[in-house]
Scaffold this motif. Structure first.
Motif, PDB file in Angstrom:
ATOM      1  N   HIS A 119       0.861  -1.013  -0.157  1.00  0.00           N
ATOM      2  CA  HIS A 119      -0.102  -0.156   0.035  1.00  0.00           C
ATOM      3  C   HIS A 119       0.923   1.275  -0.178  1.00  0.00           C
ATOM      4  O   HIS A 119       1.963   1.197   0.391  1.00  0.00           O
ATOM      5  CB  HIS A 119      -0.836   0.010   1.264  1.00  0.00           C
ATOM      6  CG  HIS A 119      -1.793  -0.795   1.326  1.00  0.00           C
ATOM      7  ND1 HIS A 119      -1.852  -2.469   1.135  1.00  0.00           N
ATOM      8  CD2 HIS A 119      -3.323  -0.734   1.437  1.00  0.00           C
ATOM      9  CE1 HIS A 119      -2.795  -2.885   1.197  1.00  0.00           C
ATOM     10  NE2 HIS A 119      -3.814  -2.068   1.090  1.00  0.00           N
ATOM     11  N   VAL A 120       0.217   2.382  -0.319  1.00  0.00           N
ATOM     12  CA  VAL A 120       1.046   3.759  -0.188  1.00  0.00           C
ATOM     13  C   VAL A 120       0.133   4.650   0.658  1.00  0.00           C
ATOM     14  O   VAL A 120      -1.151   4.312   0.831  1.00  0.00           O
ATOM     15  CB  VAL A 120       1.354   4.219  -1.658  1.00  0.00           C
ATOM     16  CG1 VAL A 120       2.098   3.615  -2.491  1.00  0.00           C
ATOM     17  CG2 VAL A 120       0.006   4.577  -2.214  1.00  0.00           C
ATOM     18  N   VAL A 121       0.786   5.534   1.271  1.00  0.00           N
ATOM     19  CA  VAL A 121       0.108   6.454   1.909  1.00  0.00           C
ATOM     20  C   VAL A 121      -0.675   7.523   1.011  1.00  0.00           C
ATOM     21  O   VAL A 121       0.096   7.928   0.162  1.00  0.00           O
ATOM     22  CB  VAL A 121       1.298   7.310   2.824  1.00  0.00           C
ATOM     23  CG1 VAL A 121       0.595   8.755   3.514  1.00  0.00           C
ATOM     24  CG2 VAL A 121       2.097   6.620   3.757  1.00  0.00           C
ATOM     25  N   LEU A 122      -1.898   7.531   1.234  1.00  0.00           N
ATOM     26  CA  LEU A 122      -2.702   8.505   0.319  1.00  0.00           C
ATOM     27  C   LEU A 122      -2.164   9.851  -0.106  1.00  0.00           C
ATOM     28  O   LEU A 122      -2.014  10.253  -1.155  1.00  0.00           O
ATOM     29  CB  LEU A 122      -4.113   8.565   1.150  1.00  0.00           C
ATOM     30  CG  LEU A 122      -5.140   9.182   0.134  1.00  0.00           C
ATOM     31  CD1 LEU A 122      -5.186   8.523  -1.344  1.00  0.00           C
ATOM     32  CD2 LEU A 122      -6.454   9.390   0.807  1.00  0.00           C
ATOM     33  N   ARG A 123      -1.819  10.495   1.114  1.00  0.00           N
ATOM     34  CA  ARG A 123      -1.154  11.927   0.662  1.00  0.00           C
ATOM     35  C   ARG A 123       0.057  11.770  -0.259  1.00  0.00           C
ATOM     36  O   ARG A 123       0.146  12.192  -1.178  1.00  0.00           O
ATOM     37  CB  ARG A 123      -0.703  12.495   1.901  1.00  0.00           C
ATOM     38  CG  ARG A 123      -0.038  13.933   1.781  1.00  0.00           C
ATOM     39  CD  ARG A 123       0.446  14.462   2.955  1.00  0.00           C
ATOM     40  NE  ARG A 123      -0.142  14.639   4.141  1.00  0.00           N
ATOM     41  CZ  ARG A 123      -1.179  15.186   4.510  1.00  0.00           C
ATOM     42  NH1 ARG A 123      -1.739  15.991   3.669  1.00  0.00           N
ATOM     43  NH2 ARG A 123      -1.996  15.310   5.554  1.00  0.00           N
ATOM     44  N   HIS A 124       1.073  10.776   0.069  1.00  0.00           N
ATOM     45  CA  HIS A 124       2.280  10.864  -1.003  1.00  0.00           C
ATOM     46  C   HIS A 124       1.632  10.384  -2.152  1.00  0.00           C
ATOM     47  O   HIS A 124       2.240  10.799  -3.385  1.00  0.00           O
ATOM     48  CB  HIS A 124       3.123   9.597  -0.415  1.00  0.00           C
ATOM     49  CG  HIS A 124       3.792  10.059   1.011  1.00  0.00           C
ATOM     50  ND1 HIS A 124       4.448   9.137   1.776  1.00  0.00           N
ATOM     51  CD2 HIS A 124       3.692  11.211   1.436  1.00  0.00           C
ATOM     52  CE1 HIS A 124       4.912   9.831   2.745  1.00  0.00           C
ATOM     53  NE2 HIS A 124       4.509  11.097   2.838  1.00  0.00           N
ATOM     54  N   LEU A 231     -14.024   8.968  18.297  1.00  0.00           N
ATOM     55  CA  LEU A 231     -13.343   9.544  17.014  1.00  0.00           C
ATOM     56  C   LEU A 231     -11.894   8.988  16.819  1.00  0.00           C
ATOM     57  O   LEU A 231     -11.311   8.675  17.764  1.00  0.00           O
ATOM     58  CB  LEU A 231     -13.218  11.379  17.013  1.00  0.00           C
ATOM     59  CG  LEU A 231     -14.514  11.927  17.369  1.00  0.00           C
ATOM     60  CD1 LEU A 231     -14.099  13.325  17.414  1.00  0.00           C
ATOM     61  CD2 LEU A 231     -15.539  11.623  16.522  1.00  0.00           C
ATOM     62  N   HIS A 232     -11.646   8.959  15.587  1.00  0.00           N
ATOM     63  CA  HIS A 232     -10.053   8.691  15.130  1.00  0.00           C
ATOM     64  C   HIS A 232      -9.164   9.593  15.785  1.00  0.00           C
ATOM     65  O   HIS A 232      -8.222   9.427  16.320  1.00  0.00           O
ATOM     66  CB  HIS A 232     -10.156   8.266  13.786  1.00  0.00           C
ATOM     67  CG  HIS A 232      -8.764   7.927  13.304  1.00  0.00           C
ATOM     68  ND1 HIS A 232      -7.877   9.178  13.066  1.00  0.00           N
ATOM     69  CD2 HIS A 232      -8.042   7.046  12.970  1.00  0.00           C
ATOM     70  CE1 HIS A 232      -6.476   8.574  12.501  1.00  0.00           C
ATOM     71  NE2 HIS A 232      -6.657   7.341  12.538  1.00  0.00           N
ATOM     72  N   GLY A 233      -9.712  10.911  15.293  1.00  0.00           N
ATOM     73  CA  GLY A 233      -8.809  11.905  16.044  1.00  0.00           C
ATOM     74  C   GLY A 233      -7.951  12.487  15.208  1.00  0.00           C
ATOM     75  O   GLY A 233      -7.152  13.671  15.602  1.00  0.00           O
ATOM     76  N   ASP A 234      -7.239  11.985  14.257  1.00  0.00           N
ATOM     77  CA  ASP A 234      -6.302  12.465  13.384  1.00  0.00           C
ATOM     78  C   ASP A 234      -6.475  12.023  11.949  1.00  0.00           C
ATOM     79  O   ASP A 234      -5.476  11.457  11.274  1.00  0.00           O
ATOM     80  CB  ASP A 234      -5.102  11.871  13.945  1.00  0.00           C
ATOM     81  CG  ASP A 234      -3.748  12.732  13.504  1.00  0.00           C
ATOM     82  OD1 ASP A 234      -3.767  13.745  13.092  1.00  0.00           O
ATOM     83  OD2 ASP A 234      -2.385  12.054  13.352  1.00  0.00           O
ATOM     84  N   LEU A 235      -7.469  11.912  11.468  1.00  0.00           N
ATOM     85  CA  LEU A 235      -7.925  11.436  10.024  1.00  0.00           C
ATOM     86  C   LEU A 235      -7.411  12.291   8.969  1.00  0.00           C
ATOM     87  O   LEU A 235      -8.542  13.099   8.388  1.00  0.00           O
ATOM     88  CB  LEU A 235      -9.460  11.160  10.139  1.00  0.00           C
ATOM     89  CG  LEU A 235      -9.858  10.185   8.743  1.00  0.00           C
ATOM     90  CD1 LEU A 235      -9.221   8.651   8.919  1.00  0.00           C
ATOM     91  CD2 LEU A 235     -11.433   9.866   9.023  1.00  0.00           C
ATOM     92  N   HIS A 236      -6.432  12.289   8.683  1.00  0.00           N
ATOM     93  CA  HIS A 236      -6.116  13.088   7.536  1.00  0.00           C
ATOM     94  C   HIS A 236      -5.196  11.977   6.466  1.00  0.00           C
ATOM     95  O   HIS A 236      -5.559  10.837   6.466  1.00  0.00           O
ATOM     96  CB  HIS A 236      -5.168  14.138   7.765  1.00  0.00           C
ATOM     97  CG  HIS A 236      -3.796  13.504   8.609  1.00  0.00           C
ATOM     98  ND1 HIS A 236      -2.782  12.815   8.021  1.00  0.00           N
ATOM     99  CD2 HIS A 236      -3.247  13.467   9.828  1.00  0.00           C
ATOM    100  CE1 HIS A 236      -1.715  12.474   8.672  1.00  0.00           C
ATOM    101  NE2 HIS A 236      -2.267  12.808  10.212  1.00  0.00           N
ATOM    102  N   THR A 237      -4.685  12.849   5.162  1.00  0.00           N
ATOM    103  CA  THR A 237      -4.587  11.808   3.974  1.00  0.00           C
ATOM    104  C   THR A 237      -3.324  11.204   4.310  1.00  0.00           C
ATOM    105  O   THR A 237      -2.902  10.189   3.800  1.00  0.00           O
ATOM    106  CB  THR A 237      -4.433  12.455   2.681  1.00  0.00           C
ATOM    107  OG1 THR A 237      -3.644  13.774   3.027  1.00  0.00           O
ATOM    108  CG2 THR A 237      -5.833  12.942   2.560  1.00  0.00           C
TER     109      THR A 237
END
Length: 412
Positions: A119-124, A231-237
């Motif tokens: 997998h890859v980090v979505l942001r990257h 909440l997840h609390g840190d749900l970013h890409t």
């Protein structure tokens, strides 16, 4: 306090640790000498390694007694304990939209989950021009399925309280959110930084706007007093891993009770920043698509879960089934209002996320795709002005659709 048994594990220590757990050793296969250990630490807080063996792989994550990128910033070790607890709480509801918890050691604060190698980090991936057309919809489903079942909409209040109470003690990471996301960007603080001098006037104007400060304060109170769900609390890409037809949410150490729109807002805010940072029209079209797909699937799944709970008489004590089971019109009205409130929270928290990521402590890498500093400054200024307008006049843009339309007009 560091426990006597705690020690930071190096690759040799990780091999020994995994070899001492029969289920993990069997998952890897072979002997510890056959295992390849690779550090893949990418975030600010923890050490992360991927371990590959002849039979399979695992991911090893360990808390450090300080912030990984700033050893002078001391931290308690319990963040991986909260991440393990979060996985236990939500995975039964979200299944393979997150990772499987394989082992947690409470003395070493070491977490082992399934490997997402490949997998890859979505942001990257987005920064490199990749496209995962199913990912945003999957995140919408994830947020709906993680929040509804952990809320008083689905549970008796006694069960909801018992579920959420341990996460209310996640004080250290919640303090980071309160300070870095919700407070520090709106006043002078040594952790703050931005593209200077190009954005100096924009930042000064934003801080001087009383309407922005009032809305920021309102959302501080919302974050701290509205305990709708877990909440997840840190749900970013950067907290999402993607493959061709697979999307996984990782890094749940910031988990806490809070307003559902906070998780939604962090994700939407990061998509908006990618929208303004991406250098191609195709990339901007995909970012707008992803915002719409996320909200559509979140809203649809949340309402479906809620309606099914009412129909089956298995809802919680909030909007209890006896009030609405025989009155679908009233149920739809309260659902529409509840989701409209989440939508308003989503837009406000998205704006706060943009401001903190461009003027606060932990910036996003998306704008690095714009090598020309003048262009980068112009795009950051445009999205900061969008965020300011969203906070200063929240009634002007009441829906995600209206937000997308305004963002599309300003990025063109």
């Amino acid at each position: 306090m560091i426990r006597p048994a705690y020690r930071t594990l190096d690759p040799a220590g990780i091999r020994a640790f995994l070899a001492a757990q029969p289920a993990l050793a069997e998952r890897l296969g072979g002997s510890r000498a056959d295992w390849r250990v690779r550090e893949v630490s990418d975030g600010n807080l923890n050490n992360v390694f991927l371990i590959d063996g002849p039979a399979g792989g695992v991911c090893f994550k360990q808390s450090l007694p300080h912030v990984r990128v700033d050893p002078d910033w001391k931290m308690p070790l319990d963040r991986t304990a909260f991440e393990a607890a979060y996985l236990r709480a939500v995975r039964p509801h979200v299944s393979d939209l997150t990772t499987e918890l394989l082992h947690f050691d409470p003395d070493l604060f070491a977490l082992v989950v399934e490997s997402l190698d490949g997998h890859v980090v979505l942001r990257h991936g987005l920064m490199q021009g990749g496209d995962w057309p199913e990912a945003a919809a999957a995140i919408g489903r994830f947020v709906a399925r993680a929040t509804f079942p952990t809320s008083p909409l689905a549970l008796p209040f006694e069960q909801a309280s018992a579920l959420l109470a341990p996460f209310a003690r996640n004080h250290t990471l919640t303090r980071i959110t309160v300070d870095l996301v919700l407070t520090d960007p709106y006043h002078a603080h040594p952790r703050n930084h931005w593209l200077s001098p190009e954005l100096d006037a924009t930042v000064a104007d934003l801080r001087a706007d009383p309407a922005v400060r009032r809305r920021a304060g309102q959302m501080q109170a919302r974050f701290l007093t509205c305990r709708q769900a877990l909440l997840h609390g840190d749900l970013h890409t950067g907290s999402i891993m993607v493959a061709a037809h697979d999307t996984r949410v990782i890094d749940g150490e910031f988990a806490l009770p809070g307003p559902i729109g906070f998780d939604c807002g962090l994700f939407v805010g990061n998509l908006l920043m990618h929208l303004f940072a991406t250098p191609t029209p195709e990339g901007r079209t995909r970012a707008l698509r992803d915002i719409a797909q996320f909200w559509t699937h979140f809203r649809r799944d949340f309402i479906t879960l809620w309606t099914d709970a009412i129909t089956r008489g298995r809802s919680g004590d909030a909007y209890a089934a006896p009030l609405f089971r025989d009155d679908p019109a009233s149920l739809r009205q309260v659902q529409d209002q509840f989701l409209a409130d989440i939508e308003a929270d989503t837009i406000a928290f998205a704006a706060l996320e943009i401001i903190r990521r461009l003027t606060g402590y932990a910036h996003v890498a998306d704008f690095d795709a714009l090598p020309d500093r003048t262009v980068r400054a112009a795009r950051q200024q445009a999205v900061l002005r969008l965020a300011r307008d969203l906070l200063a006049d929240p009634t002007h843009i009441p829906t995600i659709a209206a937000l997308s339309a305004l963002a599309a007009a300003r990025v063109a």
